[in-house]
Write a protein that holds these residues in place. Structure first.
Motif, short mmCIF file in Angstrom:
data_model
loop_
_atom_site.label_atom_id
_atom_site.label_comp_id
_atom_site.label_asym_id
_atom_site.label_seq_id
_atom_site.Cartn_x
_atom_site.Cartn_y
_atom_site.Cartn_z
N ASP A 1 0.84 -1.20 0.00
CA ASP A 1 0.00 0.00 0.00
C ASP A 1 0.87 1.26 0.00
O ASP A 1 1.79 1.39 0.80
CB ASP A 1 -0.92 0.01 1.22
N GLY A 2 0.57 2.15 -0.94
CA GLY A 2 1.34 3.37 -1.06
C GLY A 2 2.58 3.24 -1.92
O GLY A 2 3.21 4.25 -2.26
N LYS A 3 2.94 2.02 -2.29
CA LYS A 3 4.14 1.78 -3.10
C LYS A 3 3.81 1.36 -4.53
O LYS A 3 4.61 1.56 -5.44
CB LYS A 3 5.01 0.71 -2.45
N TYR A 4 2.65 0.74 -4.70
CA TYR A 4 2.24 0.24 -6.01
C TYR A 4 0.84 0.74 -6.34
O TYR A 4 0.01 0.94 -5.45
CB TYR A 4 2.25 -1.30 -6.02
N THR A 5 0.59 0.93 -7.62
CA THR A 5 -0.70 1.43 -8.08
C THR A 5 -1.70 0.30 -8.19
O THR A 5 -1.62 -0.54 -9.09
CB THR A 5 -0.56 2.12 -9.45
N VAL A 6 -2.67 0.27 -7.29
CA VAL A 6 -3.79 -0.66 -7.40
C VAL A 6 -4.80 -0.05 -8.36
O VAL A 6 -5.19 1.11 -8.21
CB VAL A 6 -4.44 -0.91 -6.03
N PHE A 7 -5.22 -0.79 -9.38
CA PHE A 7 -6.15 -0.23 -10.36
C PHE A 7 -7.27 -1.17 -10.75
O PHE A 7 -8.08 -0.87 -11.63
CB PHE A 7 -5.40 0.24 -11.62
N GLY A 8 -7.38 -2.30 -10.08
CA GLY A 8 -8.46 -3.23 -10.39
C GLY A 8 -8.66 -4.26 -9.29
O GLY A 8 -7.90 -4.30 -8.32
N GLN A 9 -9.69 -5.08 -9.44
CA GLN A 9 -10.01 -6.10 -8.45
C GLN A 9 -10.67 -7.30 -9.13
O GLN A 9 -11.56 -7.14 -9.98
CB GLN A 9 -10.95 -5.53 -7.38
N VAL A 10 -10.22 -8.49 -8.78
CA VAL A 10 -10.84 -9.72 -9.28
C VAL A 10 -12.24 -9.84 -8.70
O VAL A 10 -12.43 -9.73 -7.49
CB VAL A 10 -10.01 -10.96 -8.89
N THR A 11 -13.22 -10.05 -9.55
CA THR A 11 -14.60 -10.25 -9.09
C THR A 11 -15.05 -11.70 -9.31
O THR A 11 -16.01 -12.15 -8.69
CB THR A 11 -15.58 -9.32 -9.83
N LYS A 12 -14.34 -12.40 -10.18
CA LYS A 12 -14.65 -13.81 -10.43
C LYS A 12 -13.39 -14.49 -10.99
O LYS A 12 -12.71 -13.93 -11.83
CB LYS A 12 -15.80 -13.93 -11.45
N GLY A 13 -13.12 -15.69 -10.47
CA GLY A 13 -11.98 -16.43 -10.97
C GLY A 13 -10.78 -16.46 -10.03
O GLY A 13 -9.66 -16.75 -10.46
N MET A 14 -10.98 -16.16 -8.73
CA MET A 14 -9.86 -16.24 -7.80
C MET A 14 -9.34 -17.67 -7.70
O MET A 14 -8.16 -17.87 -7.39
CB MET A 14 -10.27 -15.73 -6.43
N GLU A 15 -10.19 -18.65 -7.98
CA GLU A 15 -9.70 -20.03 -7.97
C GLU A 15 -8.67 -20.26 -9.06
O GLU A 15 -7.76 -21.08 -8.93
CB GLU A 15 -10.86 -21.02 -8.10
N VAL A 16 -8.78 -19.49 -10.16
CA VAL A 16 -7.79 -19.57 -11.23
C VAL A 16 -6.48 -18.93 -10.78
O VAL A 16 -5.39 -19.45 -11.04
CB VAL A 16 -8.31 -18.88 -12.52
N VAL A 17 -6.58 -17.80 -10.10
CA VAL A 17 -5.40 -17.14 -9.54
C VAL A 17 -4.69 -18.10 -8.59
O VAL A 17 -3.46 -18.24 -8.64
CB VAL A 17 -5.78 -15.84 -8.81
N ASP A 18 -5.45 -18.77 -7.73
CA ASP A 18 -4.87 -19.74 -6.80
C ASP A 18 -4.22 -20.90 -7.55
O ASP A 18 -3.15 -21.38 -7.15
CB ASP A 18 -5.96 -20.28 -5.87
N ARG A 19 -4.85 -21.32 -8.62
CA ARG A 19 -4.32 -22.44 -9.42
C ARG A 19 -2.96 -22.07 -10.02
O ARG A 19 -2.02 -22.87 -10.02
CB ARG A 19 -5.33 -22.78 -10.52
#
Length: 256
Positions: free
Chosen positions: A207-225
């Motif tokens: 936080d404060g070091k990198y630009t957050v510009f989006g959020q996963v709304t579906k498919g976190m299981e794919v991110v975990d995979r």
């Protein structure tokens, strides 16, 4: 009339006098710290009443939506041009032009994040859309960071990877860590809703070091995979995991 003005001025003169006394007795550093603390408290009080776009799966009118089609499945995200216009326009333009098609997730760290967006495939490459056409937005090393009190590195956050302040190009990461991070967060700094969100995981050190510009709304299981694939000593997946394409599900028109 003069009496009324005097009545209004007296409290102000009293406060100014108290501040002068504080400065004389305790010093400028003490008074400045006190003022800063009061401002921080007022800011936090405002944030505790606010809504945070990452905490809703609904795509707002002033937001965009994309689908990252990977070799491991689809990830749907919403983007926040209101708070990070440079990063969102950069990402959407690259996506439309096919810049990300075929690129690998070149850096994967389980219980941390997955990273992609580098044409060289090793974390050393990539450039912004402004590198050659609008140098006012790109210093030559990348475009500036866009941090916001309304966006955080909670689990599922999409953010720009960089090599230091204002060096954003094309690389991005998605926060995968699912371990509770709330205990390390100060209630004097973080809004209550964000502390609660960090119970599901995240990367507050970003936080404060990198630009957050989006959020996963579906498919976190794919991110975990993707995060679970075997990697070498450089955190590069031994199995090639790629972005097939990025579909724009909801576009955003930037003012020129």
């Amino acid at each position: 009339m003069k009496k009324l003005l005097l009545t209004l001025l007296l409290p102000l003169l009293f406060l100014a006098g108290c501040e002068s006394i504080d400065r004389a007795i305790k010093g400028d550093d003490y008074v400045d710290a006190k003022i800063a603390k009061e401002k921080a408290a007022a800011k936090l009080a405002k944030l505790n009443k606010a809504s945070f776009p990452q905490l809703s799966s609904k795509v707002g009118q002033n937001e965009a939506q994309v689908k990252i089609v990977t070799s491991k499945g689809d990830i749907i995200l919403k983007l926040f041009p209101k708070y990070a216009p440079l990063a969102v326009e950069n990402f959407l333009t690259h996506a439309k032009e096919g810049y990300y098609d075929g690129l690998t997730f070149h850096r994967v760290i389980s219980d941390f994040m997955i990273q992609s967006g580098d044409p060289s495939g090793d974390g050393t490459g990539g450039q912004s859309i402004w590198k050659d056409k609008d140098k006012s937005k790109d210093s030559g090393n990348g475009f500036k960071n866009e941090t916001s009190d309304y966006l955080y590195n909670i689990r599922g956050a999409l953010a720009m990877a960089n090599a230091g302040q204002d060096t954003n190009g094309s690389q991005f990461y998605i926060v995968q860590n699912g371990q509770d991070q709330s205990s390390q967060l100060s209630t004097e700094i973080y809004p209550k809703k964000i502390i609660k969100a960090y119970q599901k995981g995240g990367y507050p050190a970003g936080d404060g070091k990198y630009t957050v510009f989006g959020q996963v709304t579906k498919g976190m299981e794919v991110v975990d995979r993707i995060a679970q694939v075997e990697t070498d000593d450089n955190d590069k997946p031994k199995e090639k995991v790629t972005i097939k394409k990025i579909d724009i599900l909801k576009d955003y028109q930037f003012k020129k």
